[in-house]
Design a protein around this motif. Structure first.
Motif, PDB file in Angstrom:
ATOM      1  N   PRO A 127       0.821  -1.213   0.000  1.00  0.00           N
ATOM      2  CA  PRO A 127       0.000   0.000   0.000  1.00  0.00           C
ATOM      3  C   PRO A 127       0.856   1.264   0.000  1.00  0.00           C
ATOM      4  O   PRO A 127       2.010   1.251   0.430  1.00  0.00           O
ATOM      5  CB  PRO A 127      -0.812  -0.124   1.297  1.00  0.00           C
ATOM      6  N   ARG A 128       0.258   2.339  -0.455  1.00  0.00           N
ATOM      7  CA  ARG A 128       0.970   3.611  -0.512  1.00  0.00           C
ATOM      8  C   ARG A 128       1.157   4.152   0.910  1.00  0.00           C
ATOM      9  O   ARG A 128       0.193   4.346   1.644  1.00  0.00           O
ATOM     10  CB  ARG A 128       0.187   4.604  -1.353  1.00  0.00           C
ATOM     11  N   PRO A 129       2.401   4.402   1.329  1.00  0.00           N
ATOM     12  CA  PRO A 129       2.638   4.865   2.702  1.00  0.00           C
ATOM     13  C   PRO A 129       2.266   6.338   2.873  1.00  0.00           C
ATOM     14  O   PRO A 129       2.553   7.173   2.016  1.00  0.00           O
ATOM     15  CB  PRO A 129       4.144   4.642   2.894  1.00  0.00           C
ATOM     16  N   ARG A 130       1.638   6.643   4.004  1.00  0.00           N
ATOM     17  CA  ARG A 130       1.254   8.017   4.346  1.00  0.00           C
ATOM     18  C   ARG A 130       1.646   8.291   5.789  1.00  0.00           C
ATOM     19  O   ARG A 130       1.488   7.430   6.658  1.00  0.00           O
ATOM     20  CB  ARG A 130      -0.248   8.239   4.168  1.00  0.00           C
ATOM     21  N   PHE A 131       2.155   9.483   6.041  1.00  0.00           N
ATOM     22  CA  PHE A 131       2.596   9.885   7.373  1.00  0.00           C
ATOM     23  C   PHE A 131       2.133  11.313   7.655  1.00  0.00           C
ATOM     24  O   PHE A 131       2.164  12.164   6.757  1.00  0.00           O
ATOM     25  CB  PHE A 131       4.121   9.817   7.501  1.00  0.00           C
ATOM     26  N   VAL A 132       1.716  11.560   8.894  1.00  0.00           N
ATOM     27  CA  VAL A 132       1.318  12.897   9.331  1.00  0.00           C
ATOM     28  C   VAL A 132       2.379  13.418  10.291  1.00  0.00           C
ATOM     29  O   VAL A 132       2.712  12.759  11.285  1.00  0.00           O
ATOM     30  CB  VAL A 132      -0.060  12.876  10.015  1.00  0.00           C
ATOM     31  N   LEU A 133       2.921  14.591   9.962  1.00  0.00           N
ATOM     32  CA  LEU A 133       3.973  15.203  10.784  1.00  0.00           C
ATOM     33  C   LEU A 133       3.418  16.451  11.451  1.00  0.00           C
ATOM     34  O   LEU A 133       2.761  17.276  10.812  1.00  0.00           O
ATOM     35  CB  LEU A 133       5.181  15.569   9.918  1.00  0.00           C
ATOM     36  N   ASP A 134       3.715  16.573  12.730  1.00  0.00           N
ATOM     37  CA  ASP A 134       3.322  17.777  13.454  1.00  0.00           C
ATOM     38  C   ASP A 134       4.188  18.952  13.031  1.00  0.00           C
ATOM     39  O   ASP A 134       5.072  18.824  12.178  1.00  0.00           O
ATOM     40  CB  ASP A 134       3.430  17.547  14.966  1.00  0.00           C
ATOM     41  N   ARG A 135       3.953  20.046  13.646  1.00  0.00           N
ATOM     42  CA  ARG A 135       4.696  21.282  13.373  1.00  0.00           C
ATOM     43  C   ARG A 135       6.204  21.021  13.431  1.00  0.00           C
ATOM     44  O   ARG A 135       6.715  20.413  14.367  1.00  0.00           O
ATOM     45  CB  ARG A 135       4.288  22.341  14.391  1.00  0.00           C
ATOM     46  N   VAL A 136       6.901  21.479  12.396  1.00  0.00           N
ATOM     47  CA  VAL A 136       8.361  21.343  12.326  1.00  0.00           C
ATOM     48  C   VAL A 136       8.965  22.715  12.568  1.00  0.00           C
ATOM     49  O   VAL A 136       8.690  23.671  11.843  1.00  0.00           O
ATOM     50  CB  VAL A 136       8.813  20.791  10.956  1.00  0.00           C
TER      51      VAL A 136
END
Length: 455
Positions: free
Chosen positions: A120-129
């Motif tokens: 499956p296509r990988p997805r990631f959510v990143l908080d404020r950088v």
């Protein structure tokens, strides 16, 4: 490792229009409400309402501009380890995002594009950088099918703190995962009495290090003066030095039949995939045993190349040749050829072939369906080789279907004719373990196993 910055539009105006298209439902609602409030304020003459309308309309536009500028301040990279894996094994992909601007980012969502066969296509959510900050995430990919698969481009979804704008940017960098055929360890057997890769049975050839040779050569700058051959120097009237020699590596050719008409079925459990995997196992084993090896197909193409007849060299070059052969097997497909004539010419011909090395090279062949003509042609390949082992597959049996051509000789007939020509020939039944067939080939070659082999 690949890296880059998000790709922008062709021009500044086009990029801004693309950014405006990223307004979310909330952002469009703010913009519509602001415009409506400004119109009402103008009609009713309400200055306070006009200020509210301008605030509502400008806020999403300011967010669009901020994100439009942010896309040039975020860099991403991908690290793939390893870049070459056997079928069924996993590779690890590490993604890194760097905020190179002086402002913190909002919520980020990373998405990497991978072929469906890898998962499956990988997805990631990143908080404020934070400014100058970095975030790293990773995922794994695997495939049961050999091949070369592109990874990327990496996509970055940017959002503002108010959720008014959401933009998706694509990075330009790609990586390639090479899935090579599965291999299995093979026993170090002797096949048809050939010498090992190095040792007492190996011939000796001229090189740059080793014992002295009685044949001198002209002096070259840098030669050790202690190696000067004074008798030859006096004879030829110029400075001569003793040549040096080292053991020459025994040669082996792995022949893979790729003809479309010779195989039925497809998929990881098909006859053709078994032959490809077995050829890869043979190549790896022979290289580990010290052989100079080449991969040959029915089209007559040699890998690693034409130099030295296509045989691999020693040391670092041998490792490169092994990688090249495995990369070739990762993508090898069926050929449109109908016969083995080109392979026969490559085995029997010159250009660094067996004829140049005294006819003691080893030939390992993987044949699909053979008619009478091709069986006779394959049998003739044995004449100038020191050892020849054939693994014969009946593709109809592997596919669980009736034979396509009843005029084809049976597997037993093919084996009998190959053995009469001096081959050590074995049938490869569906699902056979190649390691066991390899051991049987070694014992058959010396008459200690199944009858039919000739040394």
């Amino acid at each position: 490792m690949s890296a880059g910055a998000p790709r922008g539009a062709g021009g500044r105006g086009g990029g801004m229009r693309a950014s405006l298209s990223g307004l979310t439902t909330r952002g469009r609602s703010f913009l519509a409400a602001g415009i409506a409030a400004a119109v009402c304020a103008y009609v009713l003459g309400q200055g306070a309402l006009l200020r509210v309308g301008l605030l509502l309309a400008l806020l999403p536009l300011l967010c669009v501009y901020a994100l439009h500028r942010t896309r040039y301040r975020v860099s991403g990279s991908r690290r793939l380890t390893p870049g070459r894996v056997p079928a069924g094994a996993e590779a690890r992909v590490q993604l890194r995002m760097d905020n190179t601007s002086r402002l913190p980012t909002g919520l980020l969502m990373l998405q990497d594009r991978v072929p469906y066969v890898l998962g499956p296509r990988p997805r990631f959510v990143l908080d404020r950088v934070e400014p100058g900050g970095r975030r790293e995430v990773s995922y794994r990919v695997r495939s049961d099918l050999r091949g070369r698969y592109p990874l990327g481009p990496l996509q970055l979804r940017l959002t503002d703190p108010f959720g008014l704008v959401e933009l998706t940017r694509s990075f330009s960098a790609f990586d390639t995962l090479t899935v090579i055929p599965r291999t299995e360890p093979l026993a170090p057997v002797r096949l048809s009495g050939e010498s090992s890769g190095y040792g007492d049975g190996s011939r000796r050839s001229l090189a740059l290090a080793g014992d002295d040779d009685v044949i001198p050569r002209g002096y070259r700058r840098g030669d050790d003066l202690r190696r000067v051959h004074w008798r030859s120097t006096a004879r030829y009237g110029e400075l001569m030095v003793r040549r040096e020699e080292q053991p020459q590596r025994s040669r082996a050719t792995v022949l893979l039949d790729t003809r479309q008409l010779a195989f039925e079925g497809a998929g990881p459990d098909s006859a053709f995939e078994w032959a490809v995997s077995a050829a890869a196992s043979s190549l790896v084993h022979l290289l580990e045993q010290g052989y100079a090896v080449r991969l040959l197909t029915d089209t007559g193409d040699c890998v690693p190349g034409l130099g030295g007849g296509g045989f691999s060299s020693g040391g670092h070059e041998s490792a490169e040749a092994a990688g090249l052969m495995m990369d070739t097997l990762a993508v090898v497909g069926h050929s449109d050829g109908t016969g083995l004539t080109r392979a026969y010419d490559a085995v029997r011909g010159g250009g660094g072939g067996f004829g140049e090395v005294g006819g003691d090279g080893l030939l390992i062949a993987f044949f699909g369906d053979l008619d009478d003509v091709q069986t006779d042609l394959a049998a003739k390949m044995r004449q100038r080789t020191g050892g020849a082992v054939a693994f014969v597959l009946d593709s109809a049996t592997w596919a669980g279907q009736p034979a396509r051509d009843h005029a084809l000789p049976s597997v037993e007939q093919r084996l009998h004719r190959l053995r009469d020509a001096g081959w050590t020939a074995l049938a490869a039944p569906p699902g056979a373990a190649f390691g066991e067939l390899w051991r049987r080939a070694g014992s058959t070659a010396f008459g200690t196993g199944t009858p039919g082999g000739r040394g």
